[in-house]
Design a protein around this motif. Structure first.
Motif, mmCIF file in Angstrom:
data_model
loop_
_atom_site.group_PDB
_atom_site.id
_atom_site.type_symbol
_atom_site.label_atom_id
_atom_site.label_comp_id
_atom_site.label_asym_id
_atom_site.label_seq_id
_atom_site.Cartn_x
_atom_site.Cartn_y
_atom_site.Cartn_z
ATOM 1 N N VAL A 140 0.845 -1.196 0.000
ATOM 2 C CA VAL A 140 0.000 0.000 0.000
ATOM 3 C C VAL A 140 0.880 1.246 0.000
ATOM 4 O O VAL A 140 0.658 2.191 -0.760
ATOM 5 C CB VAL A 140 -0.964 0.010 1.214
ATOM 6 C CG1 VAL A 140 -1.668 1.354 1.336
ATOM 7 C CG2 VAL A 140 -1.965 -1.114 1.112
ATOM 8 N N LEU A 141 1.898 1.261 0.849
ATOM 9 C CA LEU A 141 2.765 2.431 0.957
ATOM 10 C C LEU A 141 3.586 2.678 -0.308
ATOM 11 O O LEU A 141 4.014 3.801 -0.570
ATOM 12 C CB LEU A 141 3.683 2.284 2.175
ATOM 13 C CG LEU A 141 2.953 2.315 3.525
ATOM 14 C CD1 LEU A 141 3.899 1.965 4.659
ATOM 15 C CD2 LEU A 141 2.289 3.672 3.759
ATOM 16 N N GLN A 142 3.809 1.649 -1.121
ATOM 17 C CA GLN A 142 4.568 1.800 -2.366
ATOM 18 C C GLN A 142 3.714 2.351 -3.509
ATOM 19 O O GLN A 142 4.250 2.751 -4.538
ATOM 20 C CB GLN A 142 5.159 0.453 -2.787
ATOM 21 C CG GLN A 142 6.261 -0.025 -1.875
ATOM 22 C CD GLN A 142 6.717 -1.438 -2.226
ATOM 23 O OE1 GLN A 142 6.182 -2.076 -3.112
ATOM 24 N NE2 GLN A 142 7.733 -1.912 -1.520
ATOM 25 N N GLN A 143 2.402 2.402 -3.347
ATOM 26 C CA GLN A 143 1.503 2.875 -4.406
ATOM 27 C C GLN A 143 1.651 4.385 -4.583
ATOM 28 O O GLN A 143 1.872 5.120 -3.621
ATOM 29 C CB GLN A 143 0.047 2.545 -4.077
ATOM 30 C CG GLN A 143 -0.234 1.068 -3.941
ATOM 31 C CD GLN A 143 -0.030 0.319 -5.245
ATOM 32 O OE1 GLN A 143 -0.463 0.768 -6.298
ATOM 33 N NE2 GLN A 143 0.640 -0.804 -5.171
ATOM 34 N N LYS A 144 1.485 4.844 -5.830
ATOM 35 C CA LYS A 144 1.481 6.287 -6.104
ATOM 36 C C LYS A 144 0.206 6.886 -5.522
ATOM 37 O O LYS A 144 -0.859 6.254 -5.553
ATOM 38 C CB LYS A 144 1.476 6.530 -7.608
ATOM 39 C CG LYS A 144 2.735 6.157 -8.309
ATOM 40 C CD LYS A 144 2.594 6.484 -9.788
ATOM 41 C CE LYS A 144 3.784 6.028 -10.583
ATOM 42 N NZ LYS A 144 3.598 6.290 -12.017
ATOM 43 N N PRO A 145 0.277 8.112 -5.043
ATOM 44 C CA PRO A 145 -0.952 8.773 -4.599
ATOM 45 C C PRO A 145 -1.895 8.975 -5.796
ATOM 46 O O PRO A 145 -1.449 9.086 -6.929
ATOM 47 C CB PRO A 145 -0.478 10.125 -4.061
ATOM 48 C CG PRO A 145 1.004 10.103 -4.077
ATOM 49 C CD PRO A 145 1.452 8.922 -4.851
ATOM 50 N N LEU A 146 -3.190 9.004 -5.536
ATOM 51 C CA LEU A 146 -4.159 9.171 -6.619
ATOM 52 C C LEU A 146 -3.917 10.453 -7.405
ATOM 53 O O LEU A 146 -4.170 10.495 -8.611
ATOM 54 C CB LEU A 146 -5.588 9.149 -6.061
ATOM 55 C CG LEU A 146 -6.093 7.789 -5.571
ATOM 56 C CD1 LEU A 146 -7.491 7.925 -5.014
ATOM 57 C CD2 LEU A 146 -6.070 6.775 -6.704
ATOM 58 N N SER A 147 -3.419 11.478 -6.769
ATOM 59 C CA SER A 147 -3.164 12.753 -7.466
ATOM 60 C C SER A 147 -2.089 12.573 -8.552
ATOM 61 O O SER A 147 -2.025 13.333 -9.501
ATOM 62 C CB SER A 147 -2.755 13.828 -6.475
ATOM 63 O OG SER A 147 -1.573 13.443 -5.796
ATOM 64 N N ALA A 148 -1.245 11.542 -8.437
ATOM 65 C CA ALA A 148 -0.202 11.296 -9.424
ATOM 66 C C ALA A 148 -0.725 10.485 -10.615
ATOM 67 O O ALA A 148 -0.032 10.351 -11.613
ATOM 68 C CB ALA A 148 0.971 10.556 -8.780
ATOM 69 N N CYS A 149 -1.936 9.997 -10.532
ATOM 70 C CA CYS A 149 -2.520 9.171 -11.594
ATOM 71 C C CYS A 149 -3.424 10.028 -12.474
ATOM 72 O O CYS A 149 -4.628 10.101 -12.260
ATOM 73 C CB CYS A 149 -3.290 8.008 -11.002
ATOM 74 S SG CYS A 149 -2.312 6.907 -10.002
ATOM 75 N N LYS A 150 -2.859 10.705 -13.436
ATOM 76 C CA LYS A 150 -3.642 11.578 -14.330
ATOM 77 C C LYS A 150 -3.461 11.176 -15.749
ATOM 78 O O LYS A 150 -2.555 10.652 -16.185
ATOM 79 C CB LYS A 150 -3.281 13.041 -14.147
ATOM 80 C CG LYS A 150 -3.712 13.549 -12.791
ATOM 81 C CD LYS A 150 -3.446 15.029 -12.694
ATOM 82 C CE LYS A 150 -3.891 15.530 -11.333
ATOM 83 N NZ LYS A 150 -3.669 16.908 -11.132
#
Length: 150
Positions: A140-150
């Motif tokens: 979970v901690l290795q996932q990109k934040p949703l704001s980085a998924c554009k």
């Protein structure tokens, strides 16, 4: 855990189309039967109904669910798609026109089998394994934040 989809060509006469899940290799009926009981439309029916269902009779678990499935004269095939988990399954008949959620007790082999009576042709059958939904805190901690998924 798996996903299974079978497609049958639209039969020219009445037919029983079957998909067994959580079955035994030597005895498919030890699993849960998913089915479409097809009956061709009359000449003047553009939209018609057949029955889709699920049946299980083994040990303490017995059920026979049946639901109406609406079809069009334009339909070219009949489909059953099942998402099978450890003890539950979601079943989508004809792309979701009729949907069922079922208790599907495990079998040792957890096999899948397809059957049909006279007049049915299997167009395709596919099965996929499904990965585990549980992940670790580190993943979970290795996932990109949703704001980085554009």
């Amino acid at each position: 855990q798996c996903e299974v989809e079978v497609k049958f060509a639209l039969p020219s006469r009445a037919a029983l189309l079957q998909l067994y899940i959580m079955a035994s290799e030597n005895d498919p009926s030890a699993g849960t039967l998913l089915y479409i009981h097809y009956k061709p439309p009359t000449a003047n029916e553009d939209i018609f109904e057949v029955y889709a269902g699920a049946y299980r009779s083994k040990g303490d678990t017995t059920y026979d669910y049946k639901a109406k499935l609406k079809l069009s004269k334009e339909d070219q095939y009949l489909s059953i798609r099942a998402y099978v988990d450890r003890s539950m399954s979601e079943v989508y008949f004809q792309g979701g026109r009729t949907v069922m959620t079922l208790s599907t007790p495990r079998t040792l082999e957890a096999s899948v089998a397809v059957a049909a009576d006279t007049g049915a042709v299997l167009e395709s059958a596919q099965a996929w394994t499904v990965g585990n939904i549980w992940i670790t805190k580190e993943q979970v901690l290795q996932q990109k934040p949703l704001s980085a998924c554009k």
